[in-house]
Design an enzyme around this catalytic site. Structure first.
Site, PDB file in Angstrom:
ATOM      1  CB  SER A   1      -0.974  -0.014   1.184  1.00 41.15           C
ATOM      2  OG  SER A   1      -1.980  -0.969   0.969  1.00 41.15           O
TER       3      SER A   1
ATOM      4  CE  LYS B   1      -5.472  -3.468   0.615  1.00 41.94           C
ATOM      5  NZ  LYS B   1      -5.816  -2.073   0.316  1.00 41.94           N
TER       6      LYS B   1
ATOM      7  CG  ASP C   1       7.766   5.567 -11.043  1.00 42.02           C
ATOM      8  OD1 ASP C   1       8.379   4.596 -11.513  1.00 42.02           O
ATOM      9  OD2 ASP C   1       6.584   5.504 -10.645  1.00 42.02           O
TER      10      ASP C   1
END
Length: 689
Positions: A476, A501, A487
C-alpha cells in the site's frame, strides 16, 4: 501537498473463518423445518439483497453477480467450509452442482437456502468425522515402521470418492499428529488425552456455530468473489474488527491466521515482544500456548483463530509460552518452546527510528544513515483538531534525517520492509522530503475519475544518495513511496518484489439502509472503491514494485502477495502524470549496481549463504509431505535441526573470529538483507563519485 486524506488499510486483516481440515456420508437432505437445522433469520434475505445491490452498483470492478460469478462463489464457499478437502465426498460436490448457476439469482431474491443446505451437509460430514476419531482412531494401534506419508496441505488434491478413502485419510492425519507427540517423549495415555481434547475442541467449536456465522461465511465468500479486500463483517466480527484496530498492538505483537490445522504468524509487529525477542518470525506455526512460566502448554492444533488469539492475549506484564514449528525448519522440523512477556506496544515503538551504520569499502570509510519505518502513521484526531504538534511520519523522518546529517552520513537508507501501509497523505508528504515537487500517486475511482496526490512543497530536506529497502510484505503506502522514489530516479530500490495491493476500501454500515427488527443487528460491508497508479501510469495492483536490485526471496508472489488471490483486481495502466525526473540515478548506474552485485554473488561468502538460506526457507515453506515412519520422521527432524545449527555456527564463527573479521562483518550480522542493501548503496555512492 494536495491532500488525499483516506487511509490505506493494512494488507493483512484478521478474519475468523472456518479453515479446519477433514469429512463422510453420501446424500443428505436439508430440512428448514428441522429444529436442529440452522436457518437464516427472516431479515437476512433483505440484507443479502442489499449487499448484492451495493456490490453490483458501486464496486470498482464494475461486474455484476451473474452466472459466471455464481460459479466462483459456489467453489469458494465449498473451499471456505472444507479448504483441506477432508470432510466432503466427491458425491457431495457433485450434488452441489445444481447451484452452480443459481446462487446469483437466489441471493438477489433473498433466498439463502442453498448456502444453509451446503453448510448442513458439511455439518453432517463433520459430525461423522468426529465420531470416527472418537470410536476408531483414539485407540488405534499405529504401525510406525510402515513407509507411508501424509500431506498437510490437501487443498489442491481431489475429493475422497468414498467413506473408505476418507477413513484412510483421517487415519494418516491422526497418525501424523500422534507421531509428532510421540517424538516429544509423551506417554501413550498422555498422547491419547491430547488428541481427544483436540478433537473435542473441534467439535465444540462447530457445535457453537449459529445462523449468523453461516450467513457471514456465505456473504463474505460472495463479497470476496469481487475482490479479496471486499468483505462482509457480521455484527460480532465488525465489533471485533473495531477492537482489533485499537487492540491489535497488545499482547505479543503478532498477527495470525489459520492455515490448514495450524495457526500461522503472518506479521510480526515492530516494537512488540515477538519482534524484540527475535524468537518469533513470519510463517512460524503456533501449535501450543501456555500461561505463565510454569503453565501447561495447551495444544492448539485445529483451533479457531479467535480462540487461539484469546489464549495468547493477556494483561500487560504477564508471561505466555508458545510452542512453535519454526518456518526455517518447516513441518518436518522439531518444535521449540519460547517464553514472552506480554506488553502493549507503545506508539514510540511504532515510530520511525534511525541509526548510523559504518562501512569500509576499498579502504574508504562510509557512514550510512538507516531509517526504519514500520508504518505510515498519523494522528488524525489531533490533526483534525488543529493541534500543531500532531504525530506524523513525515515530521519524525524529517527530524531524524537532520540528526543523521549532523553526524555526517554519506548516504540514506529508508527501510520499508514489512511496512504494510497506513496514511496515504503521509506517503505523499514523505516523498516530498526528497523531491522538489510534483505528483506522487494517481487514484482512480470506479467512475473513472482520476485524482492526483501531489507534493506542492519545493523544499528538499535531503539531496544526497539514497536507497529504499522493500520486501514481499511492503504494501500500500510503502509501495507508493518506493514507486515514486524509483520513478523520479531519486534513489535505488533494493530487495524483493512488494505485495501488490493497489486498491482502497471503505466501510459501509448496512444498518443505515435497512429497517432492522428491534433487538437485531446487521453487519458491515468493506467495499473496494478506488485503485492506485504510479506517476508513470502503471498500477501498483498485482505487480507491486519491482526493485532495481533483486535480493534473493523465499516468498513466491503466487503464494505470498496479491497475486495469491484469484479474485484480485488485475494490473492495468493509465496515462502518465507530468513529472520531472531527477538526475540522481541513471539506467547505467542501475545496470552497474546489478553487475557488481552479480559479481559478488560468486565471491562473497556471506551473500552465498544468504542465497542458500533463502533457498532452504523456500523449500521448507513448500514442503507439506511428511513421513509417518518414526525413524524417517526422526531423521527429517534431525536434518532440519542440523541445517539450522550449521547456519548458526557459521554466523557465530564470524563473530568469534575477531582476527579474521572484515569491516563488512560489522554490519548487522543478524540482518544480512540490510547488510546487502548498505553495500549496494555504497556502490551507488562510489559511482556518483
Amino acid at each position: 501537498m494536495k491532500k488525499i486524506t483516506f487511509v490505506l488499510a493494512p494488507v493483512l486483516v484478521l478474519l475468523s473463518f472456518i479453515t479446519y481440515s477433514s469429512g463422510t456420508l453420501s446424500h443428505l437432505s436439508y430440512d428448514p423445518n428441522d429444529s436442529t437445522t440452522l436457518r437464516p433469520k427472516p431479515f437476512y434475505g433483505d440484507e443479502a439483497k442489499l449487499i448484492t445491490q451495493i456490490l453490483d452498483t458501486y464496486h470498482y470492478k464494475k461486474i455484476r453477480l451473474n452466472d459466471s460469478l455464481s460459479s466462483v462463489v459456489l467453489d469458494d464457499y465449498i473451499e471456505t467450509l472444507d479448504n483441506n478437502h477432508s470432510y466432503f465426498l466427491k458425491s457431495d460436490i457433485d450434488s452441489f452442482e445444481k447451484y452452480r448457476n443459481q446462487l446469483d439469482d437466489l441471493t438477489k431474491a433473498g433466498d439463502l437456502s442453498a448456502a444453509y443446505e451446503i453448510y448442513e451437509v458439511f455439518k453432517e460430514r463433520f459430525d461423522n468425522r468426529m465420531a470416527f476419531v472418537s470410536d476408531h482412531l483414539l485407540n488405534y494401534d499405529y504401525d510406525y515402521t510402515k513407509d507411508e506419508y501424509y500431506n498437510t496441505d490437501r487443498s489442491k488434491e481431489g475429493w475422497a470418492n468414498n467413506t473408505e478413502e476418507l477413513n484412510d485419510l483421517w487415519r494418516k492425519m491422526v497418525k501424523s499428529q500422534t507421531l509428532s507427540l510421540k517424538l516429544t517423549d509423551k506417554e501413550p495415555d498422555e498422547i491419547k488425552d491430547v488428541i481427544k481434547k483436540r478433537y473435542d475442541r473441534f467439535d465444540k467449536a462447530i457445535q457453537q456455530y449459529k445462523s449468523e456465522d453461516v450467513f457471514e461465511l456465505y456473504m463474505n465468500t460472495l463479497a470476496e468473489a469481487f475482490d479479496p479486500h471486499t468483505n462482509y463483517f457480521s455484527p460480532r466480527t465488525s465489533d471485533r474488527f473495531k477492537q482489533n484496530m485499537s487492540l491489535s498492538l497488545e499482547g505479543i505483537g503478532a498477527r495470525l491466521q489459520t492455515e490448514t490445522d495450524y495457526t500461522k504468524v503472518i506479521q510480526v509487529i515492530p516494537g512488540g515482544p515477538a519482534d524484540k525477542s527475535n524468537l518469533v518470525h513470519e510463517n512460524d506455526r503456533i501449535i501450543g500456548v501456555g500461561q505463565g512460566e510454569d503453565g501447561e502448554i495447551v495444544d492448539v492444533v485445529g483451533w479457531r483463530i479467535d480462540d487461539v488469539v484469546e489464549l495468547i492475549k493477556g494483561p500487560k506484564g504477564t508471561t505466555v509460552k508458545l510452542e512453535i514449528l519454526p518456518a526455517e525448519t518447516g513441518v518436518n522440523g522439531p518444535s521449540k518452546e519460547i517464553t514472552l512477556v506480554r506488553e502493549k506496544i507503545k506508539l514510540e515503538d511504532m515510530k520511525a527510528k534511525a541509526k548510523v551504520v559504518p562501512f569500509n569499502k576499498d579502504g574508504k570509510e562510509y557512514n550510512i544513515g538507516v531509517i526504519t519505518l514500520p508504518s505510515f502513521y498519523m494522528d488524525f484526531d489531533a490533526y483534525q483538531k488543529g493541534d500543531p504538534d500532531y504525530t506524523s511520519t513525515t515530521r519524525d523522518v524529517k527530524k531524524l534525517v537532520k540528526e543523521l546529517e549532523g553526524k555526517g552520513i554519506d548516504g540514506l537508507m529508508m527501510d520499508l520492509r514489512n511496512n504494510g501501509g497506513g496514511s496515504l497523505a503521509e506517503a505523499i508528504d514523505l516523498t516530498g522530503l526528497f523531491i522538489k515537487d510534483g505528483p506522487v500517486v494517481q487514484v482512480r475511482s470506479s467512475a473513472n475519475k482520476i485524482e492526483v496526490g501531489e507534493d506542492e512543497d519545493p523544499d528538499i530536506i535531503y539531496d544526497g544518495p539514497m536507497a529504499v529497502m522493500i520486501n514481499r510484505f511492503s504494501a500500500s503506502a510503502s509501495e507508493i513511496f518506493a514507486a515514486a522514489i524509483q520513478d523520479y530516479h531519486r534513489g535505488v530500490v533494493v530487495g524483493e518484489q512488494t505485495f501488490g495491493k493497489g486498491t482502497v476500501q471503505s466501510m459501509i454500515d448496512l444498518a443505515r439502509y435497512m429497517n432492522v427488527p428491534e433487538g437485531e443487528k446487521v453487519g458491515q460491508l468493506k467495499l473496494t472503491l478506488q485503485k492506485f497508479y504510479r506517476v508513470t501510469g502503471s498500477s501498483t495492483q498485482h505487480m507491486g514494485v519491482s526493485p532495481d536490485v533483486n535480493l534473493p526471496s523465499a516468498f513466491d508472489a503466487k503464494e505470498f502477495g496479491e497475486s495469491a488471490n484469484k479474485s484480485a483486481l488485475p494490473w492495468d495502466q493509465i496515462s502518465s502524470a507530468k513529472f520531472n525526473m531527477t538526475d540522481k540515478v541513471s539506467t547505467q548506474m542501475v545496470s552497474k549496481l546489478n553487475n557488481d552485485y552479480n559479481k559478488r554473488m560468486k565471491t562473497d561468502v556471506d551473500l552465498k549463504e544468504l542465497v542458500e538460506d533463502t533457498r532452504e526457507l523456500k523449500e521448507n515453506l513448500e514442503r507439506t509431505r511428511i513421513s509417518l515412519n518414526e525413524e524417517k520422521r526422526k531423521q527429517e527432524m534431525e536434518e532440519a535441526e542440523n541445517r539450522k545449527a550449521s547456519r548458526v555456527s557459521i554466523n557465530g564463527a564470524k563473530i568469534d573470529k575477531e582476527a579474521n573479521k572484515t569491516p563488512e562483518d560489522e554490519i548487522e550480522l543478524d540482518d544480512q538483507y540490510l547488510k546487502e542493501g548498505v553495500i549496494i548503496l555504497t556502490d551507488l555512492i562510489s559511482d556518483i563519485g
